[in-house]
Design a protein around this motif. Sequence first.
Motif, PDB file in Angstrom:
ATOM      1  N   PRO A  11      11.181  29.399  23.863  1.00  0.00           N
ATOM      2  CA  PRO A  11      12.587  29.294  24.271  1.00  0.00           C
ATOM      3  C   PRO A  11      13.311  28.106  23.651  1.00  0.00           C
ATOM      4  O   PRO A  11      14.527  28.151  23.462  1.00  0.00           O
ATOM      5  N   VAL A  49      15.791  28.734  29.504  1.00  0.00           N
ATOM      6  CA  VAL A  49      15.864  30.102  30.026  1.00  0.00           C
ATOM      7  C   VAL A  49      17.119  30.183  30.895  1.00  0.00           C
ATOM      8  O   VAL A  49      17.070  29.932  32.096  1.00  0.00           O
ATOM      9  N   SER A 102      11.997  41.464  31.012  1.00  0.00           N
ATOM     10  CA  SER A 102      11.194  40.241  31.146  1.00  0.00           C
ATOM     11  C   SER A 102       9.974  40.493  32.026  1.00  0.00           C
ATOM     12  O   SER A 102       8.849  40.049  31.716  1.00  0.00           O
ATOM     13  N   THR A 138      18.693  33.130  22.320  1.00  0.00           N
ATOM     14  CA  THR A 138      18.108  32.778  23.608  1.00  0.00           C
ATOM     15  C   THR A 138      17.498  33.998  24.296  1.00  0.00           C
ATOM     16  O   THR A 138      16.393  33.925  24.853  1.00  0.00           O
ATOM     17  N   THR A 152      13.577  34.658  25.094  1.00  0.00           N
ATOM     18  CA  THR A 152      13.213  34.753  26.506  1.00  0.00           C
ATOM     19  C   THR A 152      12.215  35.880  26.738  1.00  0.00           C
ATOM     20  O   THR A 152      11.229  35.724  27.475  1.00  0.00           O
TER      21      THR A 152
END
Length: 509
Positions: free
Chosen positions: A61, A255, A269, A392, A396
């Motif tokens: 990250p 995050v 995720s 990002t 993630t």
Amino acid sequence: MSHRQVLEALSGLLLGLFVAVLSSTVVANALPHILHDLHGGQTAYTWVVTGALLSLTAATPIWGKLSDLVSPKKLVQAALVIYIVSSALAGLSQNTGQLIACRVLQGIGAGGVTALAQICLAAMVPPRERGRYSGYFGAVFALATIGGPLIGGVIVDTDWLGWRWCFYLGVPFSLIAIAVLQRTLRLPVVKRQAKIDYLGALLITGSVSLLMIWITLAGDSYAWLSWQTAAMVGGGLALAGLFVWAESRAAEPIVPLDLFKHRTVTLASIASVLVGVGMYGATTFLSQYFQLARKESPTMAGLLTLPMILGLALSSTVAGKLITRYGRWKAYLVAGAGLLTVGFALLGTVRDDSSYGLLAAGMAVTGVGLGLTMQNLVLAVQNTVPRHELGTASSTVTFFRTMGGAMGVSALGALLSHQVSQHLDDSLAAAHLPTGATGGGIPDLKTLPAQVVPMVTDAFGHGVATVFLISAPFALAAFLVVLMIREVPLRTAQQDVPAEPPARQPVGN
């Protein structure tokens, strides 16, 4: 950009990705020999793998956030330099502690290359076309996974080379990748003040590390129900809570919590954690199965895993082309998670004397499942978030996948160690032999008494099968999560805005 221009720009990234994947696969079949030479046991075997995964988890990250702020090209090159230094040092290791430390550093570099390759692709190609190029990434991943164990096996089996060349091998490839990137990769540079969330990285690393140490030592150094367990589990959960608190207040969180306002990001995720457990956790121990349960050489162990790798390469390439043509991706995710469950269940039935046909079928199904899920979870997220958050968001998903993998390797490694020890002790006791007859650590079948060898192969056959059997429910859970992801047809242009409004305003590039 034309197809040719994109491929030219991606050439250095694909070579860098090859090197990053090679860093883990080239040592897979060499680890039993490496740890026998360095006098390491099953715990060291697990930590050589999890050390790299843990640092990759923490660094991913940060690399992703940096890519939203500064030149991705310079970042990829910096990651490759870190990889070169750590690889050279790993080859010079004199004990398992030094090797694990170098692997931690290697994971930082490899994590940068892996995350930034996807981010650079997202910056160059609109979502509708991205499936096509994701297929190339999958093919390179498969090539490195195929070549790594074979190359590592040949190196270990060649007396005048030795296992240290498993680490030196990636250095020239990395240097070539840096040169190619300098010549071919051209991306817009975003210039603004960067505030890296080092506190968040420290907290999540501490949380995962503490839980992994607990899993590794529980049941051996102390009881599962003990004050050590309470302290480590409580401490790990407390650090996780502090991580969430820190992320809610950080100016540039590693995050961003507002990403999880997108339903697809949240579900992808969760699925990535579950897939990571199986992807890294279960497949890590295949080399031990072939070498210690089936008495194969490192080179042969690499050849015998070809069904899994070919399944991964074929499925990722074909699915990528079909996704680009039709703009639909969910069916492939669902099918992939389902096949992953079936593959793990099949591999959970094997023993040291199982037919190779059953093994090949289980590995092929598992490989196809992995090929259909890995890249497409990233693709689903990239199609959801606004362009300025691509870096990002992409990192993630990779972050959660590698975190699941790190914890999976640690937990399943501890399980394997317990299962092998239990089966071996029972067999030795039944034969009226002392429990130390194998010498401790990772056994060398060539040096063991003839009557002990069948006991060792039987123990590792049962132990590795248990690891795969435990991995199947995680894949099933991923299947159920993927079913809940809402499919949004892939966007055909970079500037399209997702249906869900972004939480922050785009920054100029």
